[in-house]
Design an enzyme around this catalytic site. Structure first.
Site: not given
Ligand code: ASP
Length: 349
Positions: A206, A235, A258-259
Site C-alpha cells: 500500500t 473494503v 497493514g491489516t
C-alpha cells in the site's frame, strides 16, 4: 468600484488559479520556511535475507524519486495536499507497489482499489472504495473531496463519478502484474491446503504520504489494492478516515499500512491524533502507542507528521518501505530498521 473588483479578481487569479487541476485550500498563515514529508510503500514480511540487492535498490530508487517529487512541491511553496497527491500518483504508477498498477488480485482474479485524502486545514476528506477502472484512485478521491458534498463513493457510484469528472480510465486487467498473480495463486493454494487465511502475507505495498507545508497545513493520502485474495466488496482501512488516513492541523497527519481490519477496529489514525491532542504525546510516542499498544505484532505500520513538522515512522512488521524529508535537508529512505541518508534525485530525473 467595478474596476476595483476586477483588479481584485485579477490578483486572486494570478496567485491562485494556476497550477494543478484542483486548486488548493486557501491558507491564511503567512508562508514559513518549514516543511516535512514522510511517505510509505507498505509494510509486511519483507525478508532481508531473500530480498536481492537489485530488488532492494529498485524499491529504494522509487521511494527516493517519489519523496523528491513531494519535497520539491513543498520547497517551492506548494500545498501539503498537492505534495501528497503527487507522491501517491507516482507510486500508483509503479508496479512494485500494491496501489494502481501492480495492485493485488481479489479472490475472483480482479482488482478493486481504495484510496483517500484529507486536508488538515479544514477537515475535508475524499475517499473511493472498490473502484475497478480508475488509473489513479487518489485523484478520484481528491475529486470527491473537492467536487461533491460527500466523503466516500464506492463501486458503481464511484465509477459513474469518475466518468463525470473525466479522470483517466483503464481496463481492470491493466492493473495485472505477474508478481501479484503469483501471490494470488500461492494464497489460494495455501487456503486449499488448509492454512490460516490470517497468516501474514508477503509484503503488501500500500502507498501513502503525509506532509506539512510552508503555510502550516497538514495533509494525508493513502492508496491500495487491499489484501491479496480479498472477498467481493471487501473494503480495508485505507479509504476510511480515522482508520488508515487522517489529517488535522491541530495535531498531525497519518497514513497507515497493514491489516486493514485491525486499523479500522482500533481507529489507528485518529487514535494517534487523539493521543497527541489529549494526552500530550509526541508524534513518536503516539505512533508507538498505536502500533505497539493497539495493533497485534505483524499488523503493519504508520507514518506521521505533526503540526510542527516532526516525523514518526513506526511499524511492527519485519519492514516498512518508507522515506522522509524536510526543510533542514533531511532526505532518508529505508526498508528495515535503519534509515539511510540518500541523495535527492532532483535534476537527474
Ligand atoms: N491496509 C491495506 C488494506 O487492508 C493493506 C495494506 O496496507 O497492505 O486494504
Amino acid at each position: 468600484m467595478p474596476l476595483l473588483l476586477a483588479s481584485l479578481v485579477a490578483i486572486l487569479c494570478s496567485s491562485g488559479c494556476a497550477g494543478l487541476q484542483y486548486s488548493s485550500t486557501p491558507n491564511s498563515n503567512p508562508p514559513r520556511r518549514t516543511f516535512s514529508i514522510a511517505i510509505h510503500g507498505g509494510a509486511g514480511v519483507i525478508d532481508q535475507a531473500t530480498t536481492t540487492p537489485e530488488e532492494r535498490d529498485a524499491f529504494l530508487d522509487s521511494l527516493r524519486t517519489a519523496l523528491d517529487l513531494g519535497r520539491e512541491e513543498l520547497a517551492k511553496g506548494g500545498t501539503a495536499l498537492d505534495a501528497c497527491e503527487i507522491v501517491v500518483r507516482f507510486l500508483e504508477d509503479d508496479p512494485q507497489f500494491n496501489a494502481g498498477k501492480g495492485a493485488v488480485f481479489t479472490e475472483a482474479g480482479t482488482h478493486e482499489l481504495d484510496a483517500s485524502i484529507m486536508d488538515g486545514s479544514n477537515l475535508k476528506a475524499g475517499a473511493v472504495a472498490g473502484v475497478r477502472t480508475v488509473r489513479h484512485p487518489i485523484a478520484l478521491a481528491r475529486a470527491v473531496m473537492e467536487k461533491t458534498r460527500h466523503i466516500m463513493l464506492t463501486g458503481e457510484g464511484a465509477e459513474r463519478f469518475a466518468s463525470e469528472v473525466g479522470v483517466e480510465r483503464v481496463e481492470n486487467s491493466w492493473f495485472d502484474t505477474p508478481k501479484r498473480l503469483e501471490s494470488l495463486q500461492k494464497e489460494l493454494e495455501k487456503r486449499r491446503s488448509g492454512a490460516s487465511v490470517d497468516a501474514p502475507s508477503h509484503y503488501r505495498g500500500t502507498v501513502g504520504a503525509v506532509a506539512l507545508d510552508t503555510h502550516g497545513n497538514l495533509a494525508a493520502a493513502t492508496s491500495t489494492g487491499g489484501m491479496t485474495a480479498k472477498k467481493w466488496g471487501r473494503v480495508g482501512d485505507s479509504p476510511i478516515i480515522g482508520a488508515g488516513t487522517y489529517a488535522n492541523n491541530k495535531t498531525c497527519a497519518v497514513s497507515g499500512t497493514g491489516t486493514g481490519e485491525q486499523f479500522i477496529r482500533h481507529t489507528i489514525a485518529k487514535s494517534i491524533a487523539a493521543n497527541i491532542e489529549f494526552r500530550n504525546m509526541t508524534a513518536q510516542q503516539a505512533a508507538e502507542a498505536a502500533v505497539h499498544g493497539l495493533l497485534d505484532p505483524d499488523d503493519g505500520g504508520v507514518i506521521v507528521v505533526d503540526r510542527v513538522g516532526r516525523i514518526a515512522m513506526v511499524f511492527n512488521t519485519a519492514g516498512m518501505f518508507r522515506a522522509a524529508a524536510d526543510h533542514h535537508g533531511r532526505f532518508e529512505v529505508g526498508i528495515w530498521n535503519q534509515l539511510t541518508q540518500a541523495q535527492p534525485v532532483g535534476s537527474s530525473r
